[in-house]
Design a protein around this motif. Structure first.
Motif, PDB file in Angstrom:
ATOM      1  N   GLU A  74       0.896  -1.076   0.155  1.00  0.00           N
ATOM      2  CA  GLU A  74      -0.052   0.045  -0.537  1.00  0.00           C
ATOM      3  C   GLU A  74       0.584   1.805  -0.269  1.00  0.00           C
ATOM      4  O   GLU A  74       0.770   2.142  -0.753  1.00  0.00           O
ATOM      5  N   PHE A  94       0.878   4.373  -2.794  1.00  0.00           N
ATOM      6  CA  PHE A  94       0.615   5.784  -2.896  1.00  0.00           C
ATOM      7  C   PHE A  94       1.844   6.251  -3.125  1.00  0.00           C
ATOM      8  O   PHE A  94       1.641   7.205  -3.735  1.00  0.00           O
ATOM      9  N   HIS A 123       1.913   6.941  -7.088  1.00  0.00           N
ATOM     10  CA  HIS A 123       1.358   6.933  -7.455  1.00  0.00           C
ATOM     11  C   HIS A 123       0.266   8.776  -6.536  1.00  0.00           C
ATOM     12  O   HIS A 123       0.443   9.409  -7.193  1.00  0.00           O
ATOM     13  N   GLU A 124       0.481   8.925  -5.667  1.00  0.00           N
ATOM     14  CA  GLU A 124       0.042  10.332  -4.954  1.00  0.00           C
ATOM     15  C   GLU A 124       1.481  11.445  -5.188  1.00  0.00           C
ATOM     16  O   GLU A 124       1.075  12.562  -4.802  1.00  0.00           O
ATOM     17  N   ALA A 137      -4.023   1.098  -4.073  1.00  0.00           N
ATOM     18  CA  ALA A 137      -4.399   2.383  -4.193  1.00  0.00           C
ATOM     19  C   ALA A 137      -5.484   3.178  -3.327  1.00  0.00           C
ATOM     20  O   ALA A 137      -5.037   4.410  -2.526  1.00  0.00           O
ATOM     21  N   HIS A 138      -6.687   2.549  -3.715  1.00  0.00           N
ATOM     22  CA  HIS A 138      -8.166   3.070  -3.603  1.00  0.00           C
ATOM     23  C   HIS A 138      -8.131   2.844  -1.720  1.00  0.00           C
ATOM     24  O   HIS A 138      -8.112   4.122  -0.772  1.00  0.00           O
ATOM     25  N   ARG A 186      -5.343   5.576   0.174  1.00  0.00           N
ATOM     26  CA  ARG A 186      -6.209   6.903  -0.531  1.00  0.00           C
ATOM     27  C   ARG A 186      -6.687   7.205   1.034  1.00  0.00           C
ATOM     28  O   ARG A 186      -6.785   7.461   1.666  1.00  0.00           O
ATOM     29  N   GLU A 187      -7.702   5.930   1.146  1.00  0.00           N
ATOM     30  CA  GLU A 187      -8.578   6.244   1.975  1.00  0.00           C
ATOM     31  C   GLU A 187      -8.495   5.974   3.717  1.00  0.00           C
ATOM     32  O   GLU A 187      -8.458   6.571   4.451  1.00  0.00           O
ATOM     33  N   VAL A 192      -5.214   7.081   4.253  1.00  0.00           N
ATOM     34  CA  VAL A 192      -4.483   8.116   4.879  1.00  0.00           C
ATOM     35  C   VAL A 192      -4.853   9.185   5.246  1.00  0.00           C
ATOM     36  O   VAL A 192      -5.264   9.675   6.153  1.00  0.00           O
ATOM     37  N   GLN A 193      -6.447   9.279   4.280  1.00  0.00           N
ATOM     38  CA  GLN A 193      -6.745  10.668   4.158  1.00  0.00           C
ATOM     39  C   GLN A 193      -7.733  10.406   5.667  1.00  0.00           C
ATOM     40  O   GLN A 193      -8.159  11.434   6.294  1.00  0.00           O
ATOM     41  N   ARG A 204      -5.593  16.105   3.920  1.00  0.00           N
ATOM     42  CA  ARG A 204      -4.353  17.319   3.400  1.00  0.00           C
ATOM     43  C   ARG A 204      -5.091  18.998   3.305  1.00  0.00           C
ATOM     44  O   ARG A 204      -6.166  18.616   3.058  1.00  0.00           O
TER      45      ARG A 204
END
Length: 291
Positions: A119, A123, A126-127, A151-152, A155-156, A158-159, A164
């Motif tokens: 993961e 991340f 991609h990010e 990636a999904h 991202r979830e 981390v968010q 951000r």
């Protein structure tokens, strides 16, 4: 050295900063990153056969997979580590901004530590570096759909832990200067005004330097009182970019004593996390960057 050797060396050096940034963001350790880059260099220079049509992609693939292999050893070290663990800080020399175009903040690096290795690499690629899912699939030898799922999830994750936002660097510098002045001036009231009620102190001494205990410390009053009680009077404070953000680097004589990085609330008014690295092993590179 042959012309081919010189060309390979030049190609590797052209991509070294990119490779360093990707691997460091995956590992959080400068020493391990340098080891991975050395392994990548050896693999690159010792290869035989036809010329590589896309050297950048080839080198990234080698470096990423070598870094993934190293994660197991890092995880074992983490299990034996004394107290909270923080990434090794990247301190930029004054007036000489880093060539690394993408700097991941200390706060985000801490969140990345909670991802699985796969993961995390997805991340980061991609990010942070803008790689497409299809490119990442080729690097990791996985299907694009599997990469999209990773990636999904990343991202979830981390968010949920790190929404951000970006505080103006001038505001961050001013907050850092006020924080340091209050801490070393013994001004408890000012420190409490700066700290968010739910502030967390992460103090990484690794069992080799002063820290705040075996776990992160929570709450403005507890954090403020401990910081003032632990403040050392005779220190040289220098303000530098650390992981791309204005921070404080503390010296005792000629030796680095601590790196302090603040994580501010979205409005920039309060400190919601303090990251203090005092482990001398993680500061060994700092004095080389300060001249």
């Amino acid at each position: 050295m042959t012309a081919n050797d010189e060309q390979r060396t030049e190609t590797f050096l052209d991509h070294r900063e990119l490779l360093f940034s990707i691997v460091y963001d995956m590992l959080g350790s400068v020493a391990d990153t340098e080891d991975v880059l050395q392994e990548t260099w050896l693999a690159w220079t010792s290869r035989t056969g036809e010329a590589v049509s896309h050297p950048r992609a080839y080198l990234v693939r080698i470096a990423v997979n070598r870094a993934l292999s190293r994660r197991a050893a890092i995880s074992r070290r983490r299990e034996e580590y004394i107290g909270p663990w923080l990434p090794e800080p990247l301190v930029e020399p004054e007036g000489d901004p880093s060539e690394r175009g993408e700097s991941v903040s200390m706060a985000l690096m801490v969140v990345l530590e909670t991802l699985t290795p796969l993961e995390r690499v997805v991340f980061v690629l991609h990010e942070v570096f803008g790689y497409a899912h299809t490119e990442i699939a080729g690097i990791l030898d996985r299907s694009p759909s599997a990469v999209r799922q990773l990636a999904h999830r990343a991202r979830e994750h981390v968010q949920a832990r790190r929404p951000r936002y970006r505080v103006d660097p001038r505001v961050r510098r001013q907050a850092t200067e006020r924080f340091v002045a209050a801490m070393f001036g013994g001004d408890l009231e000012e420190l409490l005004r700066l700290l968010a009620p739910d502030v967390t102190l992460w103090a990484d001494g690794g069992g080799k330097a002063p820290a705040a205990g075996p776990r992160p410390l929570h709450g403005a009053d507890r954090v403020a009182r401990l910081l003032i009680a632990r403040a050392v009077a005779v220190l040289d404070v220098r303000y530098r970019q650390v992981n791309g953000e204005p921070s404080a680097v503390l010296f005792m004589g000629d030796s680095p004593f601590a790196v302090i990085v603040l994580d501010l609330t979205p409005d920039g008014e309060r400190v919601r996390a303090v990251y203090a690295i005092t482990n001398p092993d993680k500061l060994s590179q700092v004095d080389r960057t300060m001249s």
